[in-house]
Design a protein around this motif. Structure first.
Motif, PDB file in Angstrom:
ATOM      1  N   GLY A 493      30.058  78.996  61.255  1.00  0.00           N
ATOM      2  CA  GLY A 493      28.607  78.467  61.940  1.00  0.00           C
ATOM      3  C   GLY A 493      27.712  77.579  61.353  1.00  0.00           C
ATOM      4  O   GLY A 493      27.733  76.635  60.239  1.00  0.00           O
ATOM      5  N   TYR A 494      27.196  77.117  61.893  1.00  0.00           N
ATOM      6  CA  TYR A 494      26.095  76.128  62.116  1.00  0.00           C
ATOM      7  C   TYR A 494      24.854  76.345  62.717  1.00  0.00           C
ATOM      8  O   TYR A 494      24.083  77.019  63.463  1.00  0.00           O
ATOM      9  N   SER A 495      23.948  75.793  61.577  1.00  0.00           N
ATOM     10  CA  SER A 495      22.071  75.903  61.852  1.00  0.00           C
ATOM     11  C   SER A 495      21.786  75.304  62.383  1.00  0.00           C
ATOM     12  O   SER A 495      21.460  73.457  61.919  1.00  0.00           O
ATOM     13  N   PHE A 496      21.001  75.087  62.921  1.00  0.00           N
ATOM     14  CA  PHE A 496      20.196  73.893  63.391  1.00  0.00           C
ATOM     15  C   PHE A 496      18.581  74.018  63.021  1.00  0.00           C
ATOM     16  O   PHE A 496      18.098  74.013  64.230  1.00  0.00           O
ATOM     17  N   GLY A 497      18.402  74.375  62.145  1.00  0.00           N
ATOM     18  CA  GLY A 497      16.592  74.441  61.721  1.00  0.00           C
ATOM     19  C   GLY A 497      16.457  75.768  62.386  1.00  0.00           C
ATOM     20  O   GLY A 497      17.197  77.102  61.445  1.00  0.00           O
ATOM     21  N   ARG A 498      15.696  76.569  63.574  1.00  0.00           N
ATOM     22  CA  ARG A 498      15.432  78.008  63.109  1.00  0.00           C
ATOM     23  C   ARG A 498      16.672  78.523  64.237  1.00  0.00           C
ATOM     24  O   ARG A 498      16.665  79.236  64.701  1.00  0.00           O
ATOM     25  N   THR A 499      17.715  77.851  64.568  1.00  0.00           N
ATOM     26  CA  THR A 499      18.504  77.760  65.882  1.00  0.00           C
ATOM     27  C   THR A 499      20.341  78.016  65.736  1.00  0.00           C
ATOM     28  O   THR A 499      20.346  77.082  64.033  1.00  0.00           O
ATOM     29  N   THR A 500      20.802  78.936  65.272  1.00  0.00           N
ATOM     30  CA  THR A 500      21.776  79.125  64.369  1.00  0.00           C
ATOM     31  C   THR A 500      23.085  79.068  65.744  1.00  0.00           C
ATOM     32  O   THR A 500      22.971  79.828  67.172  1.00  0.00           O
ATOM     33  N   LEU A 501      24.384  78.947  65.501  1.00  0.00           N
ATOM     34  CA  LEU A 501      25.366  78.677  66.440  1.00  0.00           C
ATOM     35  C   LEU A 501      26.828  78.992  66.155  1.00  0.00           C
ATOM     36  O   LEU A 501      26.885  78.785  64.754  1.00  0.00           O
ATOM     37  N   ASP A 502      27.895  80.153  65.772  1.00  0.00           N
ATOM     38  CA  ASP A 502      28.343  80.861  65.451  1.00  0.00           C
ATOM     39  C   ASP A 502      29.568  81.066  66.228  1.00  0.00           C
ATOM     40  O   ASP A 502      29.530  81.918  66.979  1.00  0.00           O
ATOM     41  N   LEU A 503      30.763  80.853  65.763  1.00  0.00           N
ATOM     42  CA  LEU A 503      32.001  81.154  66.402  1.00  0.00           C
ATOM     43  C   LEU A 503      32.572  81.928  65.946  1.00  0.00           C
ATOM     44  O   LEU A 503      33.032  81.924  64.298  1.00  0.00           O
ATOM     45  N   ALA A 504      33.779  82.823  65.728  1.00  0.00           N
ATOM     46  CA  ALA A 504      34.526  84.669  65.320  1.00  0.00           C
ATOM     47  C   ALA A 504      35.812  84.327  66.723  1.00  0.00           C
ATOM     48  O   ALA A 504      35.533  83.860  67.618  1.00  0.00           O
ATOM     49  N   TYR A 505      36.248  84.007  66.238  1.00  0.00           N
ATOM     50  CA  TYR A 505      38.146  84.531  65.828  1.00  0.00           C
ATOM     51  C   TYR A 505      38.371  86.661  65.322  1.00  0.00           C
ATOM     52  O   TYR A 505      38.400  86.309  64.601  1.00  0.00           O
ATOM     53  N   GLN A 506      38.639  86.776  66.397  1.00  0.00           N
ATOM     54  CA  GLN A 506      39.392  88.237  65.820  1.00  0.00           C
ATOM     55  C   GLN A 506      40.435  88.638  66.437  1.00  0.00           C
ATOM     56  O   GLN A 506      41.230  88.788  67.741  1.00  0.00           O
ATOM     57  N   HIS A 507      41.198  89.255  65.576  1.00  0.00           N
ATOM     58  CA  HIS A 507      42.785  89.629  65.846  1.00  0.00           C
ATOM     59  C   HIS A 507      43.306  90.781  65.592  1.00  0.00           C
ATOM     60  O   HIS A 507      42.971  90.705  64.437  1.00  0.00           O
ATOM     61  N   LEU A 508      43.502  91.959  66.964  1.00  0.00           N
ATOM     62  CA  LEU A 508      43.626  93.098  65.952  1.00  0.00           C
ATOM     63  C   LEU A 508      45.294  93.147  66.542  1.00  0.00           C
ATOM     64  O   LEU A 508      45.831  93.143  67.731  1.00  0.00           O
ATOM     65  N   VAL A 509      45.342  94.403  66.106  1.00  0.00           N
ATOM     66  CA  VAL A 509      46.746  94.861  66.149  1.00  0.00           C
ATOM     67  C   VAL A 509      47.497  96.150  66.132  1.00  0.00           C
ATOM     68  O   VAL A 509      46.483  96.941  65.051  1.00  0.00           O
ATOM     69  N   GLN A 510      47.368  97.336  66.901  1.00  0.00           N
ATOM     70  CA  GLN A 510      46.968  98.488  66.986  1.00  0.00           C
ATOM     71  C   GLN A 510      48.391  99.279  67.322  1.00  0.00           C
ATOM     72  O   GLN A 510      49.415  98.923  68.337  1.00  0.00           O
ATOM     73  N   SER A 511      48.572 100.057  66.336  1.00  0.00           N
ATOM     74  CA  SER A 511      50.231 100.359  66.404  1.00  0.00           C
ATOM     75  C   SER A 511      49.700 101.981  66.651  1.00  0.00           C
ATOM     76  O   SER A 511      48.962 102.698  66.838  1.00  0.00           O
ATOM     77  N   GLN A 512      51.031 102.060  67.920  1.00  0.00           N
ATOM     78  CA  GLN A 512      50.642 103.544  68.048  1.00  0.00           C
ATOM     79  C   GLN A 512      52.098 104.185  68.396  1.00  0.00           C
ATOM     80  O   GLN A 512      53.579 103.823  68.090  1.00  0.00           O
ATOM     81  N   THR A 513      51.557 105.568  68.577  1.00  0.00           N
ATOM     82  CA  THR A 513      52.401 107.229  68.561  1.00  0.00           C
ATOM     83  C   THR A 513      54.031 106.494  69.972  1.00  0.00           C
ATOM     84  O   THR A 513      53.253 106.340  71.015  1.00  0.00           O
ATOM     85  N   SER A 514      55.344 106.734  69.411  1.00  0.00           N
ATOM     86  CA  SER A 514      56.533 106.582  70.788  1.00  0.00           C
ATOM     87  C   SER A 514      55.468 107.961  71.282  1.00  0.00           C
ATOM     88  O   SER A 514      55.177 109.078  70.884  1.00  0.00           O
ATOM     89  N   TYR A 515      56.162 108.166  72.917  1.00  0.00           N
ATOM     90  CA  TYR A 515      55.996 109.298  73.491  1.00  0.00           C
ATOM     91  C   TYR A 515      56.687 109.072  75.410  1.00  0.00           C
ATOM     92  O   TYR A 515      56.962 108.606  74.844  1.00  0.00           O
TER      93      TYR A 515
END
Length: 551
Positions: A493-515
């Motif tokens: 994240g970076y702040s330019f006075g009153r303005t803020t700019l944020d960048l995010a990366y999210q990685h999810l691993v969803q394990s599921q039942t056999s069917y």
């Protein structure tokens, strides 16, 4: 108790006897699998719609795995702990576009497109500082209005596999249709016609197969019975091809208020109005593979054998929900914050529609059967779990902050409030299903932020949800159900006075039942007909950019 989609049988033994089924068909069966029981909203659908996972929000909150139960001062607080709005001392507007990338990994050989990328809005909102106190204990009041993406229901997956010729259990979905139609007492009229309005959409798969010339009715001394043996040779292996496309989301519109009391205690409340839209296209194809001339059980060649079948289904669920959130944050010392919030169950009112059609090699020029549409009055109302969360965060001056959250959701408390007229599962049946097969889940979120410079921040996060399945995962063969989700995140994240700019990366691993794709399960616990087991795991990646302005 095995987790099957039907809680009791469609008809009793007496019903089967009345239609004169053969002795081997007098056993009672339960039916289900990914391709069956599409005539209503089952408990697994409600479980899926109730899962919020790690949610979405601003890039700052996502980069820290959503560990914001005690942090506050962020527009995402409206959907987590509204007491966090009480920390604002100015106005803010924020906008967070997001790109999502989903990949599916299957236990069988991939077929078609197993990845998907989608653009969406993770968060959008405004906070207004409407009151600044004087010398009293009430320091400020802030109001917030926002939108937050709650769940992402977008994915593709597909695979192919092959089953050898076998007599026990049978390897074609047509054999499950044989048991289902026979048990339900669904037979053609005296002219051999089987109209689609003869039974509910529960039987449409078998009726489509009959009208596609894959099934026949024969008679013996006990009466009529269904069979697939006239077209499907006993020496047929079966190739299975599956393709699933899901499109949809759950989004929440929040109206929130937060108060600051003596810069020690912060309280807040949110009314959340959710929008649900979920559409799925399910394709299933069978290819009948013969190593020699197709034959009946006695070895006689079949004159016109089945070669292939394509079965297409579509399900749409759409509607709205409403919930209430209440939270508080307490600062015993300036560097420590303790937070707690409760989210009431979301009361959902949803409409569901269904379509099915089938094609076989017996249709001229590859035409399909008519498309069947179940679009009448089909309202489903249910309440999602209660959510309770606690959090603690510690500031190391202005240099760093560490935040830890714990959340508990009671999935065994899901309650069905309304069922379409004529559906044969009661509210009490659903209640018992959730009680017997689901439990409360635990979610841990950990987030950290470091500021090497006053206007620059580095963030990381980790989260784990252990799922809510009460019994052994092998019991949940009716649908792929998520039993574990892990979250790994980071951002800047970076702040330019009153303005803020944020960048995010999210990685999810969803394990599921056999069917399974389909099955006919005898009351004795033996599968008379069943597909092989399959498993599908999702890996989701999100990139979110937040542009904020305080004034």
């Amino acid at each position: 108790m095995k987790f099957v989609s039907r809680f009791f049988l469609k008809s009793l033994v007496a019903s089967a006897l009345a239609f004169g089924l053969v002795a081997t068909a007098q056993a009672q069966y339960r039916f289900g699998g990914l391709l069956m029981d599409r005539d209503g909203m089952m408990s697994n659908d409600m479980y899926t719609l109730s899962q919020t996972g790690f949610g979405f929000g601003t890039a700052r909150s996502m980069a820290m795995a959503g560990a914001f139960a005690s942090l506050g001062g962020d527009i995402a607080s409206m959907g987590i702990n509204p007491a966090g709005l009480g920390m604002y001392r100015s106005n803010e507007v924020s906008f967070s576009p997001m790109m999502g990338f989903t990949n599916a990994q299957n236990s069988a050989e991939n077929y078609g497109n197993n990845s998907l990328s989608r653009f969406s809005i993770a968060n959008l909102g405004v906070v207004a500082n409407v009151f600044e106190g004087g010398k009293g204990s009430l320091v400020s009041i802030n109001l917030g209005i926002g939108y937050n993406r709650v769940a992402d229901l977008n994915y593709n997956y597909g695979y192919t596999s092959q089953s050898p010729a076998s007599s026990s259990p049978y390897r074609s979905i047509n054999d499950a249709f044989v048991r289902q139609l026979g048990q339900g007492g669904i037979f053609p009229d005296s002219k051999g016609a089987l109209n689609y309005d003869y039974g509910s959409s529960y039987y449409w798969g078998g009726m489509l197969a009959y009208n596609g010339w894959l099934l026949d009715v024969e008679s013996d001394e006990l009466g009529d019975y269904w069979t697939s043996a006239n077209t499907l040779g006993v020496n047929a292996g079966v190739g299975h091809t599956v393709g699933v496309e899901s499109r949809g989301y759950i989004g929440e519109y929040d109206i929130a208020m937060g108060m600051n009391i003596a810069n020690k205690l912060y309280v807040g409340a949110t009314i959340g109005i959710q929008s649900v839209n979920w559409e799925r296209q399910i394709y299933y194809g069978e290819d009948y593979l013969y190593s020699s001339t197709p034959v009946y059980g006695d070895g006689t060649p079949i004159a016109e054998p089945a070669e292939w079948m394509d079965y297409n289904q579509a399900v749409k669920i759409a509607g709205a929900g409403v919930n209430f959130k209440l939270g508080l944050i307490y600062r015993p010392i300036p560097s420590l914050r303790l937070g707690a919030a409760i989210h009431t169950p979301t009361y959902y009112s949803l409409e569901r529609s269904y379509q099915a059609y089938m094609g076989t090699n017996f249709h001229p020029d590859g035409d399909t059967t008519p498309a069947l549409d179940d679009v009448g009055e089909n309202s489903w109302d249910f309440c999602s779990p209660t959510r309770l969360m606690f959090g603690a965060s510690y500031n190391i001056g202005t240099f760093a902050v560490l935040s830890v959250d714990y959340e508990r959701d009671w999935y065994n408390g899901i309650r069905v409030k309304n069922i379409p007229s004529g559906f044969d599962i009661s509210q009490q049946d659903y209640r018992e299903e959730f009680k017997d097969n689901f439990k409360a889940s635990n979610t841990l979120r950990i987030g950290a932020e470091v500021k090497p410079m006053p206007n620059f921040a580095l963030r990381v996060g980790y989260g784990l949800n252990d799922g809510a399945l009460r019994n052994a995962y092998s019991d949940y063969y009716n649908r792929p159900l998520t039993y574990r989700t892990a979250c790994y995140s980071g951002g800047i994240g970076y702040s330019f006075g009153r303005t803020t700019l944020d960048l995010a990366y999210q990685h999810l691993v969803q394990s599921q039942t056999s069917y399974m794709l389909y099955y006919a399960l005898e009351d004795s616990g033996v599968f008379d007909t069943a597909s092989p087991y399959y498993s599908t795991e999702f890996k989701r990646n999100y990139v979110t950019l937040t542009l904020g302005y305080r004034f």
